[in-house]
Design a protein around this motif. Structure first.
Motif, short mmCIF file in Angstrom:
data_model
loop_
_atom_site.label_atom_id
_atom_site.label_comp_id
_atom_site.label_asym_id
_atom_site.label_seq_id
_atom_site.Cartn_x
_atom_site.Cartn_y
_atom_site.Cartn_z
N ILE A 128 0.83 -1.21 0.00
CA ILE A 128 0.00 0.00 0.00
C ILE A 128 0.86 1.26 0.00
O ILE A 128 0.73 2.11 -0.86
CB ILE A 128 -0.96 0.01 1.21
CG1 ILE A 128 -1.90 -1.21 1.13
CG2 ILE A 128 -1.78 1.29 1.21
CD1 ILE A 128 -2.72 -1.44 2.37
N ASN A 168 -7.18 3.49 1.96
CA ASN A 168 -5.91 2.86 2.30
C ASN A 168 -5.83 2.51 3.79
O ASN A 168 -5.28 1.47 4.14
CB ASN A 168 -4.75 3.76 1.90
CG ASN A 168 -4.48 3.64 0.40
OD1 ASN A 168 -4.97 2.70 -0.25
ND2 ASN A 168 -3.73 4.57 -0.14
N ARG A 211 -7.65 -0.61 4.17
CA ARG A 211 -6.90 -1.75 3.64
C ARG A 211 -5.81 -2.18 4.61
O ARG A 211 -5.62 -3.37 4.85
CB ARG A 211 -6.29 -1.38 2.27
CG ARG A 211 -7.30 -1.41 1.18
CD ARG A 211 -6.70 -1.28 -0.19
NE ARG A 211 -7.74 -1.46 -1.19
CZ ARG A 211 -7.56 -1.27 -2.48
NH1 ARG A 211 -6.39 -0.90 -2.94
NH2 ARG A 211 -8.55 -1.46 -3.32
#
Lengths: 442, 445
Positions: free
Chosen positions: B224, B330, B333
């Motif tokens: 990421i 993000n 995630r």
């Protein structure tokens, strides 16, 4: 390592604007991998420093040291010494002890011998990287190649009912058998990927495990040497062996009566080297793959499919054919790696044959950024690490697994080159990367 | 006639059935009267298992047994005949949907059943024990698949589950061993030796969960923050796991003397475990197996009935839309990948604390990759993935079960069975399964 073939379109535009930078293009390409290695090795050194086994250090005794941290600090010089000797051990294992020149040829030859399968298997993985595939199956393909070649090299005269075949027939047949067996093992996941969308990462790993069992079955069954106590195949025929370059003559009592060929036979033990013609084959393959990738339409197709499958489809290229072909070629190269190990080095196939070559070759291909020429230094580096690790374990008692940690760190720093660039303040390179992850389906 | 998936699967099924028929015929051909006895204790009070590879002795004290005796050759021939017939229908009619997965599952299921019958020809087998093994061995695969689901539903491919499991197995065991040493010293006190040493084992499980989470955090950070290709990042995890665990094992674990001698204990659930046939299969397991069943049900609930689940699915299908309504893609995630890693850590604890006690190099043996296949088989749904795990673990259970019998099939073929089945299922089913749309794609605003 020319800039043109490595750099994608945008970088090329950039370098044309600044011609002065172009001469050192290869250096720009190489600086990040080199720094990645350096960083990984430094972290490895820290791990050694912290985790030196107890028997190399004075034991912790509360009456002398007071506390654990005092003990830790008072052992600092000793820790430093052991860490340094770990790395000198690594070096002298790989390149010889330079204070005793007679050890140098054997060490360097060992490093080259260790690097030979790495070059071939690294090329195998690099080819699939170019096609946007992530082949984790080099291990299985290598095993199948070894099996195919040992079947022909050890048993072919029997099939024709003769005592031996001339080398001009037997050696090429053994090579070919290994290449074909490896290629078939690579075509299976390639076909499944192209036709059904089964992701090659999972299928190739499953095929690795299957190959291991197939090998176990064969060398305990039809291919077992009945006279041997170890689980292994019989020795291959001398006419099917790749010659060693410079070595003592074989002792037939140790090799089942076979006298294996040498280009130069020597009696000096300084020059009793294991290096064999496999390394020449590996270099030839490097040249061949470079030519294929950069000078032929097939190579262009592979690269296009890897970088932009949609564009390739519109241009009328067959995605299925290219994927299957790339995996087949990759399997063939990995099979050749297994073949050269069997008919050049081991002369038979044992239950313990390859250890983690598949994952190592992934690392090498990433390190070389799938550039066929750069595979050579990357594989030599890996071979040196592996050869030196044994000496390091003897010197310091540090486990060989340290090398695997360094290896994973190298891949991590290569894959996430932003980390290295951030540590060393190097500007971001432009240009696209091939992505392997086109999700699980088609 | 076009070669389609349905036809390919039909052809494969027919091929497998014919090969099986020939092999069995070769091995038992002249012994057509042989029977295979499948039995189970039929008694609500006893929890005794029937020993394998032996006919029950006529013992008056033995608990009552329910058994059916099937003529081996005839049954296998009927099964294979039916499979060939249905395969033929598949080839002839080329159905669009709804056939492939059921047919493949039945080829595999009935194929396994035939192999079991073949192995126990002229012998008997305890059915409830066999099926209980399927559940037991399915545990790490199912948990791994759940870990994969949590990651992939939020758009991050996690090929490093194998590595997360392996590291978790290593450090989970280390945590249990070291904490036992710290609590009890060199050897366990007399009153503890007989009972179960819960505290260190629970610390071990938490150690495993923490380790899994840390490895996952690395995966998340690489994929990421640095936008590394997620397959490469997962491979980094896998390779690093081999190195770290091997290094830890040879440098520390092998030299470390722990007072702990046994892992998590068997925990029969009271009277439930005494129910004939079903009891041993579902209610007589070790803790992590029960935990797995709870996790499957729990994740199914969380994924489809809570805000967290909705958001997770949203950022996996259409991150842009999710971002527009104010979800931090993000961050979400990161969180999910780490949760996934912690789940994989539980599977790791299974290997070193429940399945066996201790850590071995590479003890996960590809199960992490098989759990990814189970996840795909289950179309990214927890319940489906659980079914897939049982399919794969039945291959493993069968392999272990038939070792007790004198059996013509070479052991290597039995050992490659789980991997072959994974390969076949993956190739046969995957085209029909659709991954989360954004799975594997980096999200950039």
């Amino acid at each position: 390592m020319s800039n043109e073939q490595q750099a994608p379109a945008e970088t090329k535009k950039n370098t044309e604007l600044q011609p002065s930078k172009r001469r050192f293009g290869w250096l720009n390409e190489a600086i990040v991998p080199l720094l990645a290695i350096l960083t990984a090795v430094l972290i490895g050194a820290v791990i050694v420093f912290v985790s030196i086994p107890g028997n190399k250090l004075p034991t912790f005794d509360p009456s002398i040291y007071g506390s654990r941290s005092d003990w830790f600090f008072s052992t600092l010089p000793e820790r430093l010494r052991v860490t340094l000797s770990a790395f000198t051990g690594l070096f002298s294992g790989a390149f010889g002890d330079w204070t005793r020149p007679s050890t140098i040829p054997v060490a360097i030859s060992n490093t080259l011998v260790e690097s030979t399968p790495y070059i071939l298997a690294g090329l195998a993985v690099a080819v699939t990287f170019k096609a946007g595939l992530f082949n984790v199956g080099a291990e299985g393909q290598l095993l199948m190649g070894a099996l195919g070649s040992v079947a022909v090299a050890a048993f072919m005269p029997q099939w024709f009912g003769v005592a031996s075949l001339p080398a001009i027939i037997h050696l090429p047949a053994a090579l070919l058998a290994g290449v074909i067996a490896g290629a078939l093992w690579g075509i299976i996941p390639g076909y499944l990927r192209a036709k059904t969308g089964a992701h090659e990462v999972i299928t190739t790993i499953m095929l690795n495990y299957i190959a291991l069992q197939v090998m176990d079955y064969l060398i305990n069954g039809v291919m077992k040497d009945k006279s041997a106590t170890l689980q292994r195949t019989p020795f291959i025929h001398e006419n099917a062996a790749l010659p060693r370059i410079i070595s003592k003559a074989t002792d037939p009592s140790l090799t089942g009566g076979q006298a294996y060929p040498r280009l130069i036979t020597t009696t000096s033990s300084t020059w009793d080297l294991r290096i064999h013609m496999g390394i020449i084959i590996a270099f030839l393959m490097v040249g061949f793959i470079w030519w294929l990738m950069n000078r032929t339409p097939k190579g262009f197709e592979i690269k296009t499919v890897g970088e932009n499958p949609e564009a390739a489809r519109y241009a009328g290229m067959s995605i299925t054919g290219t994927v299957v072909g790339a995996m087949g070629l990759s399997g063939a190269l990995a099979g050749l790696a297994g073949t050269s190990q069997v008919i050049g080095l081991e002369y038979n196939l044992k239950a313990v044959f390859s250890s983690g070559l598949g994952f190592d070759s992934l690392a090498i291909a990433l390190l070389a950024k799938s550039n066929p020429i750069a595979i050579v230094p990357a594989a030599l580096f890996w071979g040196a690490l592996r050869t030196g690790a044994g000496a390091m374990q003897v010197n310091t008692g540090i486990s060989i697994n340290l090398i695997q940690i360094i290896q994973a760190l190298v891949i991590m720093f290569i894959a996430a080159d932003q980390i290295v660039r951030w540590i060393y303040r190097i500007k971001q390179a432009e240009g696209g990367k091939i992505t392997f992850n086109r999700s699980w389906g088609k | 006639m076009k070669f389609t998936r349905a036809r390919g699967v039909g052809l494969l099924g027919i091929f497998i059935a014919i090969v099986l028929l020939f092999a069995v015929n070769n091995s038992l051909g002249n012994k057509i009267t042989e029977t295979s006895k499948i039995q189970s204790i039929w008694d609500f009070t006893s929890t005794i298992r029937i020993p394998d590879s032996a006919k029950m002795k006529e013992d008056p004290k033995a608990p009552p047994v329910a058994a059916i005796e099937l003529p081996t050759m005839v049954t296998i021939s009927l099964i294979c005949g039916a499979l060939i017939l249905v395969g033929g229908v598949l080839i002839a009619k080329n159905p669009e949907r709804g056939w492939v997965a059921p047919y493949m599952s039945s080829v595999i299921g009935f194929g396994f059943f035939s192999i079991l019958l073949w192995a126990v020809a002229n012998n008997s087998v305890d059915l409830s024990d066999t099926l209980s093994r399927v559940v037991r061995l399915g545990t790490p695969i199912a948990i791994g698949a759940l870990a994969g689901i949590v990651c992939e539903r939020s758009g991050v491919v996690n090929i490093g589950i194998e590595g997360m499991m392996l590291t978790a197995a290593c450090f989970g065991y280390a945590a249990a061993a070291i904490s036992a040493r710290m609590i009890y010293g060199e050897s366990l006190p007399e009153n503890v030796v007989k009972g179960v040493v819960w505290l260190p084992l629970i610390i071990g499980i938490f150690g495993a969960i923490l380790t899994g989470g840390m490895m996952a955090a690395l995966h998340a950070w690489l994929s990421i923050r640095f936008k590394v290709d997620q397959v490469i990042s997962g491979t980094v995890i896998n390779i690093m796991a081999v190195g770290i665990t091997g290094f830890t094992r040879t440098n520390f674990l092998l030299k470390f003397e722990s007072p702990l001698r046994a892992g998590l204990p068997q925990m029969p659930l009271g009277p439930l475990a005494d129910i004939p046939l079903i009891g041993p299969i579902l209610f007589d397991h070790k803790p992590i197996t029960y935990l797995m069943i709870l996790m499957v049900i729990g994740l199914n609930f969380f994924l489809f009935r809570t805000v967290w689940g909705l958001r997770t699915r949203a950022i996996g299908e259409h991150p842009k839309a999710a971002d527009t309504v104010g979800i931090n893609v993000n961050r979400m995630r990161y969180r999910n990948v780490i949760i996934g890693g912690m789940i994989a850590g539980v599977a790791g604890a299974w290997f070193s604390l429940e399945g066996s006690f201790g850590f071995d190099d590479g003890m996960t043996n590809g199960q992490g990759f098989i759990s990814l296949a189970a996840m795909i088989f289950g179309k990214w749904n927890p319940i489906g993935a659980f079914g897939g795990s049982l399919l794969f673990s039945s291959a493993d259970a069968l392999q272990l079960k038939v070792q007790a019998y004198n059996f013509d099939l070479p052991s290597q073929f039995m050992q490659m069975l789980p991997y072959v089945v994974t390969l076949i299922v993956l190739a046969g089913v995957i085209g029909r399964a659709k991954p989360p749309a954004a799975s594997g794609k980096v999200y950039e605003k």
